[in-house]
Design a protein around this motif. Structure first.
Motif, mmCIF file in Angstrom:
data_model
loop_
_atom_site.group_PDB
_atom_site.id
_atom_site.type_symbol
_atom_site.label_atom_id
_atom_site.label_comp_id
_atom_site.label_asym_id
_atom_site.label_seq_id
_atom_site.Cartn_x
_atom_site.Cartn_y
_atom_site.Cartn_z
ATOM 1 N N ASN A 1 0.814 -1.217 0.000
ATOM 2 C CA ASN A 1 0.000 0.000 0.000
ATOM 3 C C ASN A 1 0.853 1.275 0.000
ATOM 4 O OD1 ASN A 1 -2.588 1.094 -0.179
ATOM 5 N ND2 ASN A 1 -2.677 1.519 2.011
ATOM 6 N N ILE A 2 1.992 1.198 -0.661
ATOM 7 C CA ILE A 2 2.878 2.352 -0.777
ATOM 8 C C ILE A 2 2.700 2.952 -2.173
ATOM 9 C CG2 ILE A 2 5.294 3.114 -0.830
ATOM 10 C CD1 ILE A 2 5.896 0.848 1.151
ATOM 11 N N PRO A 3 2.395 4.251 -2.261
ATOM 12 C CA PRO A 3 2.199 4.870 -3.578
ATOM 13 C C PRO A 3 3.513 4.989 -4.338
ATOM 14 C CG PRO A 3 2.043 6.521 -1.834
ATOM 15 C CD PRO A 3 2.143 5.195 -1.157
ATOM 16 N N ILE A 4 3.471 4.642 -5.614
ATOM 17 C CA ILE A 4 4.633 4.765 -6.501
ATOM 18 C C ILE A 4 4.117 5.219 -7.865
ATOM 19 C CG2 ILE A 4 6.407 3.291 -5.485
ATOM 20 C CD1 ILE A 4 3.895 1.796 -7.812
ATOM 21 N N LYS A 5 4.996 5.413 -8.824
ATOM 22 C CA LYS A 5 4.567 5.866 -10.145
ATOM 23 C C LYS A 5 4.792 4.759 -11.158
ATOM 24 C CE LYS A 5 4.994 9.593 -13.547
ATOM 25 N NZ LYS A 5 5.708 10.830 -13.924
ATOM 26 N N LYS A 6 3.707 4.320 -11.757
ATOM 27 C CA LYS A 6 3.763 3.249 -12.741
ATOM 28 C C LYS A 6 4.723 3.618 -13.869
ATOM 29 C CE LYS A 6 0.641 0.461 -15.638
ATOM 30 N NZ LYS A 6 -0.783 0.229 -16.002
ATOM 31 N N GLY A 7 5.615 2.685 -14.214
ATOM 32 C CA GLY A 7 6.558 2.893 -15.312
ATOM 33 C C GLY A 7 7.935 3.349 -14.881
ATOM 34 N N ASP A 8 8.044 3.934 -13.672
ATOM 35 C CA ASP A 8 9.354 4.398 -13.193
ATOM 36 C C ASP A 8 10.231 3.207 -12.799
ATOM 37 O OD1 ASP A 8 8.586 6.965 -13.584
ATOM 38 O OD2 ASP A 8 8.550 7.557 -11.477
ATOM 39 N N ARG A 9 11.537 3.385 -12.926
ATOM 40 C CA ARG A 9 12.489 2.349 -12.537
ATOM 41 C C ARG A 9 12.498 2.208 -11.014
ATOM 42 N NH1 ARG A 9 17.299 0.905 -14.881
ATOM 43 N NH2 ARG A 9 16.084 0.995 -16.789
ATOM 44 N N ILE A 10 12.512 0.974 -10.532
ATOM 45 C CA ILE A 10 12.600 0.695 -9.101
ATOM 46 C C ILE A 10 14.063 0.829 -8.678
ATOM 47 C CG2 ILE A 10 12.209 -1.020 -7.289
ATOM 48 C CD1 ILE A 10 10.057 -2.266 -9.138
ATOM 49 N N GLU A 11 14.294 1.490 -7.561
ATOM 50 C CA GLU A 11 15.652 1.755 -7.096
ATOM 51 C C GLU A 11 16.456 0.450 -6.964
ATOM 52 O OE1 GLU A 11 18.041 3.617 -3.225
ATOM 53 O OE2 GLU A 11 15.837 3.672 -3.300
ATOM 54 N N GLY A 12 17.653 0.465 -7.525
ATOM 55 C CA GLY A 12 18.551 -0.676 -7.375
ATOM 56 C C GLY A 12 18.565 -1.635 -8.546
ATOM 57 N N PHE A 13 17.625 -1.497 -9.468
ATOM 58 C CA PHE A 13 17.614 -2.369 -10.647
ATOM 59 C C PHE A 13 18.486 -1.771 -11.750
ATOM 60 C CE2 PHE A 13 13.910 -4.279 -8.688
ATOM 61 C CZ PHE A 13 13.977 -5.608 -9.102
ATOM 62 N N ARG A 14 19.249 -2.614 -12.399
ATOM 63 C CA ARG A 14 20.073 -2.141 -13.519
ATOM 64 C C ARG A 14 19.339 -2.388 -14.835
ATOM 65 N NH1 ARG A 14 23.355 -6.978 -11.881
ATOM 66 N NH2 ARG A 14 23.434 -8.458 -13.642
ATOM 67 N N ASP A 15 19.865 -1.804 -15.892
ATOM 68 C CA ASP A 15 19.240 -1.954 -17.213
ATOM 69 C C ASP A 15 19.254 -3.414 -17.652
ATOM 70 O OD1 ASP A 15 18.580 0.675 -17.618
ATOM 71 O OD2 ASP A 15 20.485 1.185 -18.589
ATOM 72 N N VAL A 16 18.120 -3.871 -18.160
ATOM 73 C CA VAL A 16 18.039 -5.211 -18.745
ATOM 74 C C VAL A 16 17.301 -5.091 -20.080
ATOM 75 C CG1 VAL A 16 18.007 -6.384 -16.506
ATOM 76 C CG2 VAL A 16 15.846 -5.805 -17.635
ATOM 77 N N GLU A 17 17.416 -6.125 -20.885
ATOM 78 C CA GLU A 17 16.707 -6.177 -22.151
ATOM 79 C C GLU A 17 15.549 -7.167 -22.022
ATOM 80 O OE1 GLU A 17 17.739 -6.933 -26.894
ATOM 81 O OE2 GLU A 17 18.813 -8.069 -25.352
ATOM 82 N N VAL A 18 14.380 -6.815 -22.573
ATOM 83 C CA VAL A 18 13.240 -7.732 -22.611
ATOM 84 C C VAL A 18 12.831 -7.912 -24.070
ATOM 85 C CG1 VAL A 18 10.838 -8.140 -21.960
ATOM 86 C CG2 VAL A 18 12.409 -7.097 -20.315
ATOM 87 N N ILE A 19 12.919 -9.144 -24.557
ATOM 88 C CA ILE A 19 12.491 -9.474 -25.917
ATOM 89 C C ILE A 19 11.137 -10.170 -25.829
ATOM 90 C CG2 ILE A 19 12.993 -10.822 -27.992
ATOM 91 C CD1 ILE A 19 15.964 -10.593 -27.307
ATOM 92 N N LYS A 20 10.139 -9.588 -26.465
ATOM 93 C CA LYS A 20 8.793 -10.151 -26.422
ATOM 94 C C LYS A 20 8.543 -11.033 -27.648
ATOM 95 C CE LYS A 20 6.830 -6.138 -24.014
ATOM 96 N NZ LYS A 20 5.781 -5.082 -24.086
ATOM 97 N N ILE A 21 8.025 -12.231 -27.398
ATOM 98 C CA ILE A 21 7.651 -13.138 -28.484
ATOM 99 C C ILE A 21 6.174 -13.501 -28.296
ATOM 100 C CG2 ILE A 21 8.065 -15.385 -29.579
ATOM 101 C CD1 ILE A 21 10.958 -15.183 -28.710
ATOM 102 N N PRO A 22 5.281 -12.800 -28.983
ATOM 103 C CA PRO A 22 3.843 -13.044 -28.811
ATOM 104 C C PRO A 22 3.392 -14.308 -29.525
ATOM 105 C CG PRO A 22 4.192 -11.307 -30.421
ATOM 106 C CD PRO A 22 5.549 -11.660 -29.889
ATOM 107 N N PHE A 23 2.264 -14.858 -29.071
ATOM 108 C CA PHE A 23 1.671 -16.026 -29.719
ATOM 109 C C PHE A 23 1.120 -15.684 -31.100
ATOM 110 C CE2 PHE A 23 0.914 -18.549 -25.657
ATOM 111 C CZ PHE A 23 1.675 -19.632 -26.076
#
Length: 691
Positions: A330-352
């Protein structure tokens, strides 16, 4: 004439029981079923003292007959009295601490009042009663003022000299002085909140039983069953007693470990496999993102298979970004913002599906996955391959043959995650994946119809040992998402997370485990025959309806590694379909509107029709919510889903009688027929689908 009568033995013919009021009274009595059941406490109606409300500790609750003319008022007073008795029993009848019962019962009743429908609250607005007045004060009440509240104490007349609020009571009140239905909707996010008219959440279900609705929505979410709710409500009582006796922290840790132990027994997992509970499947994805980051020094690429049929926030979570505007704590945050402590990663999406909405072949999906893995390997990155078994529309990918091919690649750094969130898997399937070293994500809220938002990670022995050896800590921003107690005590990485306990998550998992246990108590022969019988009927019923068009055909299960043996993963149990009007697929907005109407009582809109039509319109039918799928290259549409849930089987076996079992399956098949007829009824009134 007897002046005191047990409430269930009273039926005095009055205006309350006239035709126009009966449905209202029935609804109130149904809600009363969510109140805790306590042995040896009688609820007695007094006609000689019509305005009395008295709690006789450990014996009875006496309520004056005048209360019964105001059912909502009576419901609130009885909720208070029963909660008071529950805490008094938990105190082992310690009169000196009876003030704790006053505090806890008032807090529970206040929350219970807030969860009432708006119309019911309005009936209480002009009433001048002690309990109503205290509830309306809400934030003005303090523990100190309640200690001195002689009016509350007059309800039970227990004299106490104790004027000290014990520090050990505080976490017990904060976590357990809440109705079970409130706990089942807490510790998730805003999507679990219910509206004040129909008491439904975003998924069309509620955190207490809804037996008046036909429920085939296990691909999305289900209202908790009466059976699971009662068992979970009983657990709350036990936890209150254990917390008062042994301390809150000890009782809570033991409860959490008991839940994990029960899960291990159900799925026959060894003790070296670790289980981490999470508020939702998307939270599980965030946990995976965090774990991957601390065990690999390489740059990371997540390859997300079935990206179009997994949770909407999963891709964001894998990137280490906020996926809602409020966390499970129940802590307010902003959708889409990076969470503190996470480094850059790549996400490759493969849809059905391709850009035209057509389902890709297993061969095409396998090629896309292989190419993505091979390319990532060449870049020297660590691959996290998220496979699907099964998706929200019932598909699996990639194939076992593709995984074998990937294993031939040299110098490949890869961890495989199996998205088993639908949990349409048998214990042998989960064991198979863990033995291969895969991490498996599950939920208790899909096939097993537990309350929505009960996620978990199951980690194999090798991964568990690797994480135990790591001396890195989890990203700092996760303190807004998880408590230290959510993670294994043997892991150093989670030591800096928040203190506290997510009782909402625990209680939802308790309800889910109850459902799992009774499902597996059905003999396997009858269980499997019931599954085939029901699913064959659903498939035939959809095919026979000219206004429904299934999107599945004779597709094969791409991951059937033991197809000779019956398994729930080898049979279609999710049946998605388009809805046609004059042979044209409905628009997305109209499908969503129809979904809502299907789950509602529409009898008022058909009051001039025959009784049969009125009854059909009144029936609430809850099925899987809309998923956007292109009908063709040009037409944007959406599908709805009818799904098999474990309750179809377990509730049919309730009598433990073979002939009744199959008769009960047939009764649920008849509910499918009614559901499809109601879709047709709604389509016959096109104006209902207009904005």
């Amino acid at each position: 004439m007897t002046n005191n009568i047990l409430i269930e033995n009273q039926y005095k013919r009055s205006s309350l029981f006239e035709k126009e009021n009966v449905n209202y009274l029935v609804r109130i009595l149904k809600r009363f079923n969510t109140v805790p059941k306590i042995n040896n406490i009688n609820i007695i109606t007094s006609t000689s003292e019509p305005t009395i409300f008295r709690i006789v500790p450990n014996k009875s609750i006496i309520i004056g007959s005048s209360f019964l003319d105001k059912p909502i008022l009576a419901l609130l007073y009885l909720r208070y009295g029963i909660e008071w008795q529950l805490w008094y029993k938990a105190l082992n009848n310690e009169k000196e601490d009876a003030v704790l019962c006053d505090i806890a019962a008032l807090e529970v009743t206040r929350i219970f009042y807030n969860l009432l429908p708006k119309d019911d609250k309005e009936k209480l607005e002009d009433l001048d009663y002690l309990l109503i007045n205290l509830i309306k004060k809400d934030a003005d009440l303090s523990t100190e003022s309640l200690f001195k509240n002689e009016e509350l104490q007059s309800f039970h007349r227990v004299k106490t000299s104790n004027n000290v609020f014990k520090e050990s009571w505080k976490p017990i009140i904060e976590n357990l002085a809440k109705p079970t239905e409130y706990l089942l909707m807490s510790g998730g996010d805003l999507r679990l909140n219910i509206d004040e008219i129909h008491l439904l959440n975003k998924y069309g279900c509620r955190p207490f039983p809804r037996p008046d609705a036909f429920t085939f929505a296990s691909s999305t979410a289900s209202s908790v069953s009466n059976f699971a709710f009662d068992k979970t409500d009983k657990v709350r009582s036990i936890l209150i007693r254990n917390s008062l006796k042994n301390g809150f922290k000890k009782a809570t840790i033991e409860f959490s470990e008991l839940l994990k132990s029960n899960l291990r027994k159900i799925f026959k997992l060894n003790e070296e496999c670790e289980i981490i509970f999470s508020p939702s499947g998307t939270d599980s994805a965030l946990q995976i993102a965090a774990i991957t980051q601390i065990i690999s020094d390489k740059e990371i690429t997540h390859i997300l298979v079935a990206s179009d049929e997994t949770g909407s926030g999963v891709a964001s979570a894998l990137k280490g970004c906020h996926f809602e505007n409020t966390t499970a704590l129940n802590i307010p945050i902003k959708k889409g913002d990076r969470i503190e402590g996470f480094r850059d990663v790549e996400v490759i999406k493969i849809p059905f599906r391709d850009e035209n909405g057509a389902l890709k072949s297993p061969t095409q999906l396998d090629k896309e996955v292989f190419d993505a893995v091979a390319k990532t390997k060449e870049l020297g990155r660590h691959v996290v391959l998220h496979t699907m078994d099964q998706s929200k529309l019932g598909y699996q990918a990639p194939t076992d043959e593709l995984i074998k091919k990937l294993n031939t690649l040299e110098d490949l750094s890869m961890q495989i995650i199996v998205d088993g969130s639908q949990l349409r898997l048998d214990p042998k399937d989960i064991q198979h994946y863990l033995n291969k070293g895969y991490i498996v994500t599950i939920t208790g809220s899909k096939f097993f119809t537990g309350p929505p938002y009960s996620g978990a990670l199951i980690l194999p022995k090798g991964v568990n040992k690797l994480i135990q050896s790591v001396k890195n800590t989890l990203p700092a921003g996760l303190t807004k998402y998880y408590n230290h107690s959510d993670w294994p005590t043997s892991w150093f990485c989670s030591t800096e997370l928040s203190d506290g306990y997510n009782y909402g998550s625990y209680m939802r998992w308790n309800a889910a485990i109850v459902e799992m246990s009774r499902y597996y108590k059905t003999p396997i022969l009858y269980r499997n025959m019931g599954i085939e019988m029901f699913c064959n009927f659903v498939e035939d019923s959809i095919n026979d309806a000219s206004f429904l068009e299934p999107i599945y055909s004779d597709e094969t299960k791409t991951n059937s590694y033991t197809s000779k043996e019956f398994g729930i993963r080898n049979i279609r149990t999710i049946f998605p379909f388009f809805i046609l009007d004059n042979n044209e697929a409905l628009s997305v907005d109209k499908v969503k509107k129809l979904y809502t109407l299907l789950n509602s009582d529409l009898s008022d809109l058909f009051e001039d029709s025959s009784l049969e039509i009125i009854r059909l319109a009144a029936q609430k039918c809850h099925i899987g919510q809309a998923v956007n799928v292109k009908y063709s290259n040009e037409i944007e549409s959406a599908i709805l889903r009818i799904s098999l849930g474990s309750r179809v089987i377990s509730e049919s076996w309730v009598n433990r009688d073979i002939s009744l079992f199959f008769r009960n399956i047939e009764l649920q098949m008849s509910q499918i027929t009614i559901t499809i007829k109601k879709i047709e009824l709604i389509l016959s009134r096109p104006e209902l689908l207009e904005d």
